[in-house]
Design a protein around this motif. Structure first.
Motif, PDB file in Angstrom:
ATOM      1  N   ASP A 150       0.826  -1.211   0.000  1.00 42.80           N
ATOM      2  CA  ASP A 150       0.000   0.000   0.000  1.00 42.80           C
ATOM      3  C   ASP A 150       0.854   1.252   0.000  1.00 42.80           C
ATOM      4  OD1 ASP A 150      -2.569  -1.481   2.111  1.00 42.80           O
ATOM      5  OD2 ASP A 150      -2.411  -1.347  -0.076  1.00 42.80           O
ATOM      6  N   GLU A 184      -0.780  17.145   1.315  1.00 42.26           N
ATOM      7  CA  GLU A 184      -1.121  17.108   2.740  1.00 42.26           C
ATOM      8  C   GLU A 184      -1.459  18.499   3.262  1.00 42.26           C
ATOM      9  OE1 GLU A 184       1.507  13.157   3.997  1.00 42.26           O
ATOM     10  OE2 GLU A 184       2.253  15.171   4.450  1.00 42.26           O
ATOM     11  N   MET A 198      -5.915  10.798  -1.313  1.00 40.90           N
ATOM     12  CA  MET A 198      -6.499  10.504  -0.006  1.00 40.90           C
ATOM     13  C   MET A 198      -6.929   9.044   0.085  1.00 40.90           C
ATOM     14  SD  MET A 198      -8.729  14.025   0.486  1.00 40.90           S
ATOM     15  CE  MET A 198      -9.479  13.482   2.012  1.00 40.90           C
ATOM     16  N   ARG A 199      -7.469   8.507  -1.001  1.00 41.40           N
ATOM     17  CA  ARG A 199      -7.890   7.097  -0.984  1.00 41.40           C
ATOM     18  C   ARG A 199      -6.696   6.181  -0.755  1.00 41.40           C
ATOM     19  NH1 ARG A 199      -8.062   2.712  -3.817  1.00 41.40           N
ATOM     20  NH2 ARG A 199      -6.870   3.599  -5.556  1.00 41.40           N
ATOM     21  N   ASP A 257      -5.305   6.610   2.851  1.00 44.19           N
ATOM     22  CA  ASP A 257      -6.109   5.913   3.873  1.00 44.19           C
ATOM     23  C   ASP A 257      -5.786   4.423   3.887  1.00 44.19           C
ATOM     24  OD1 ASP A 257      -9.100   7.940   3.341  1.00 44.19           O
ATOM     25  OD2 ASP A 257      -7.304   8.276   4.556  1.00 44.19           O
ATOM     26  N   ASP A 305      -2.438   4.035   5.637  1.00 46.10           N
ATOM     27  CA  ASP A 305      -2.571   4.269   7.080  1.00 46.10           C
ATOM     28  C   ASP A 305      -3.196   3.066   7.769  1.00 46.10           C
ATOM     29  OD1 ASP A 305      -3.379   7.826   6.769  1.00 46.10           O
ATOM     30  OD2 ASP A 305      -1.455   6.743   6.767  1.00 46.10           O
ATOM     31  N   GLY A 306      -4.196   2.468   7.116  1.00 44.74           N
ATOM     32  CA  GLY A 306      -4.822   1.290   7.696  1.00 44.74           C
ATOM     33  C   GLY A 306      -3.846   0.137   7.807  1.00 44.74           C
TER      34      GLY A 306
END
Length: 770
Positions: A149, A189, A434-435, A438, A441-442
């Motif tokens: 990712d 950001e 952003m997608r 995220d 980050d997950g």
């Protein structure tokens, strides 16, 4: 095995202001002896290596010390990389003693030596290890997903950054020529944080206009139009007055009614008068005096003056009309493209104004020409003031000034266009950024969760393993060492639940002497080298002044323990200011196998010293070759005498930094000399000097020099005149003269030893330096 081969760089680290490893200095070997007086940086070096031992970044104040670089196994490791180092290090210094041997509020932690295992706890450990293996596998899978990712996000940033870079690149300085994924990520950001992405989107027209500005090339400035439209009202008033004016004269009716004939006659009269002609130049008939008089009365002086006035006004009006006609305007192509439409509009307005101006001026000229034929009558002005835009010139100049301003601010204008275009691209890609962010980050959060599970299992395994480890054996061995070292068994290490306690005669020991404290700390450290968590043969051992405050007997015992317990270390560093201890270590290292090889890089032992100098009132230390005098002589007194004698005979061009260490050396040399020469006099140095038969003025000078400049921690205190150090060589000559007066044979022998003549050198064939 891994070893520390050099300290590549130390800047802003204690007295190491800006140290870089000298190119001529050999690298550290397996065995290393570093000699340095107090204040030269031994503690700083040992603390730096202790930071490496404890896997923490070195600090200076509250900040991480970034300019601390060690060369380990051929690679430079910065201080911020110490936590990732896998080099095994054990450091003995004051910090080790305070944190481990005599910590506040607790006893010494145990030295772990593997003993009998508790069966049930061992089974639990094995079960937890299997569970931990599965947790590790899950963690690795999570890390792989996280890397995927993160890689997707990274590649997206790379691709979008390339679009911006390719769109906005240009020749010359341009920040977007090096625009990369980090720039794109930071910009995205910031936009997410501000929540204003919609405000950065551009219309197609705006984008095209900004692209034109970005691609524009610099143009030269354009000169403003230096032209002022005529004052039509003033001209009209002047014309009206001239046309109404008349000439009073004895007019000849034939000439009055015929302007052409009148003008021809006026010119002919002037020609005849200028040549004093008595006959008509046209028909050669005699000129009648009555006729000449009548003509002169008709063309009077007032008539001539009025005609001249009309001619002057006509010429001025013609010149103004010509200026309006010949006025040169800039070409629209000379201006930046985005100013072209405005320039064209204002240019059209000015051209219309110039056309009206020329028509008005030409009509005014014609009116005056007609007046010349009607000078004897009133003429009415039939000319109206034209409707002209009085600000036409200023409006066109305003466009030119805007162009010139753009010339001045060209780079700023281009940069602004580039920023707006880049922000538009970032805003367009923000949703996808952003997608992917995220998702990354997950994945990172999942890694953290699984890491915590692995850490929990490791902690539980470590706790159980600590509980099944026996540490009674090292305590018993330490008690035997203490008995051998101190010569009695009064002090005893008693095993407690979390470590050892020091007892004296069965009671908790209090008020340990400095020698006892040092002995226990040193023996405990040497015993800790057998800890199961440290492999001596692969590790680095550092000893910082391990024998300070020990008497002579304890010093030799300590050396014996140190040699026995550290000779098999992968790498050994010994830092000391004690010359007796230094001599023991030096002699040990000199007799190591292979130490006499010609190539110093193949010798197992290396010898260094810490040299502190004064530069601009600031002490600064460096690692250097060991002074040959320290290797030549077997006593510190000989070394000190040699340094003082050498300094006293050097040229007075020595800098202040060269004299900085002389007071301490001279004081220690004089104290040693007087202790032998006058053993019956005890107390401070001034008391011993008081009984010395020598020039009183010179004695006071010597004493003042030694008291003022030796034993100083701080340099540059107000009461110390640092320039007084410059008198060092002269004072040292006085000191040597005093020693010579007290013991001439001793002085001559010492001079012969430290500064032999050429004949002696040849006779002894290098015996002193052998």
């Amino acid at each position: 095995m891994n070893r520390i081969t050099r300290i590549s760089h130390l800047r802003g680290c204690g007295v190491f202001r800006n140290f870089k490893w000298p190119s001529e200095l050999p690298e550290f070997g397996r065995y290393n002896l570093i000699y340095g007086w107090n204040g030269t940086g031994k503690t700083t070096l040992s603390r730096l290596l202790r930071d490496l031992e404890l896997r923490r970044s070195p600090t200076m104040g509250d900040a991480v010390l970034r300019d601390a670089v060690l060369r380990i196994d051929g690679s430079d490791v910065k201080g911020e990389g110490f936590p990732e180092s896998n080099l095994q290090v054990r450091v003995f210094n004051s910090d080790f003693i305070n944190e481990n041997v005599f910590p506040v509020g607790g006893g010494m932690p145990p030295i772990l030596v593997l003993g009998a295992e508790n069966v049930e706890k061992q089974k639990e450990v094995e079960r937890l290890k299997k569970k931990n293996a599965k947790a590790q596998s899950n963690l690795e899978s999570a890390r792989s997903a996280e890397q995927a990712d993160l890689g997707n996000l990274d590649q997206f940033c790379i691709d979008r950054a390339k679009v911006i870079k390719d769109t906005l690149r240009s020749s010359g300085p341009n920040s977007y020529n090096n625009y990369d994924k980090t720039n794109f990520r930071n910009d995205a950001e910031k936009m997410i944080s501000a929540g204003d992405s919609a405000t950065h989107r551009l219309t197609d027209a705006e984008r095209e206009g900004l692209l034109a500005q970005h691609k524009a090339t610099p143009k030269p400035k354009v000169a403003e139009i230096a032209y002022v439209l005529p004052d039509f009202i003033a001209i009209t008033d002047g014309l009206s007055k001239l046309l109404k004016a008349t000439v009073v004269s004895a007019a000849i009716e034939a000439l009055t009614g015929n302007p052409k004939l009148a003008d021809w006659t006026r010119q002919g009269l002037a020609l005849h008068q200028s040549q004093n002609a008595e006959r008509c130049l046209f028909c050669e008939q005699p000129l009648l005096e009555d006729r000449l008089a009548a003509l002169e009365a008709h063309f009077s002086a007032q008539y001539e003056q009025f005609i001249q006035r009309l001619d002057k006004e006509i010429n001025e009006l013609k010149a103004a009309s010509k200026a309006a006609k010949e006025l040169q305007l800039p070409n629209k192509a000379e201006l930046y493209d985005d100013l072209g439409p405005k320039f064209q509009s204002e240019e059209d307005g000015l051209m219309a104004a110039l056309e009206s101006t020329r028509g008005f001026l030409d009509a005014a000229v014609q009116a005056l020409e007609d007046k010349k034929s009607r000078v004897f009558e009133h003429v009415k002005l039939g000319l109206e003031v034209p409707l002209v835009d009085a600000g036409a010139v200023e409006k066109l100049n305003a466009v030119i000034r805007k162009h010139n301003q753009v010339c001045d601010d060209f780079e700023t204008r281009v940069e602004k266009a580039q920023r707006l275009l880049a922000a538009d691209t970032v805003a367009a890609d923000l949703e996808e950024f952003m997608r992917r962010g995220d998702a990354a980050d997950g994945a990172t959060a999942d890694v953290q969760t699984k890491t915590q599970e692995v850490q929990r299992l490791n902690d539980e395994i470590d706790r159980l393993e600590r509980e099944i480890v026996e540490y009674r054996q090292p305590a018993e061995e330490l008690n035997k060492d203490l008995h051998k070292y101190l010569g009695h068994d009064e002090l005893y290490l008693e095993i407690k639940e979390t470590g050892y306690a020091i007892t004296r005669g069965g009671e908790q020991a209090r008020s340990l002497s400095e020698g006892e404290t040092k002995a226990i700390a040193l023996l405990y450290f040497l015993k800790s080298l057998k800890d199961t968590r440290f492999t001596l043969a692969d590790g680095v051992v550092v000893l910082d002044d391990p024998v300070s405050s020990l008497d002579a007997n304890a010093l030799f015992l300590a050396f014996g323990f140190i040699r026995q317990r550290t000779e098999n270390a992968g790498q050994l560093f010994v830092l000391t200011h004690n010359f007796s201890f230094f001599r023991q270590i030096r002699n040990w290292f000199h007799h190591l196998k292979g130490q006499r090889r010609n190539d110093i890089n193949q010798r197992p032992a290396r010898f260094f010293m810490l040299d502190s100098t004064l530069d601009e009132n600031t002490r600064s230390s460096a690692i250097r070759h060991l002074d040959p005098l320290l290797e030549q002589y077997d006593s510190e007194y000989q070394y000190l005498f040699a340094r003082v004698h050498r300094a006293s005979t050097e040229l007075p061009s020595q800098g202040l930094e060269q004299n900085y260490v002389l007071p301490n050396m001279a004081r220690r040399m004089l104290e040693a000399f007087l202790a032998f020469r006058q053993p019956q006099v005890s107390g401070e140095l001034w008391k011993k000097l008081k009984t010395v038969p020598f020039d009183e003025v010179k004695k006071i000078r010597i004493l003042r020099f030694l008291h003022t400049h030796s034993h100083s921690i701080a340099v540059g205190e107000p009461e110390h005149d640092l320039t007084a150090l410059a008198e060092g060589p002269a004072v040292l000559k006085d000191l040597l003269e005093m020693i010579e007066s007290l013991d001439e044979k001793h002085f001559s022998a010492m001079v012969q030893l430290v500064a032999p003549t050429a004949d002696t050198d040849e006779a002894e064939d290098g015996a002193v330096t052998a």
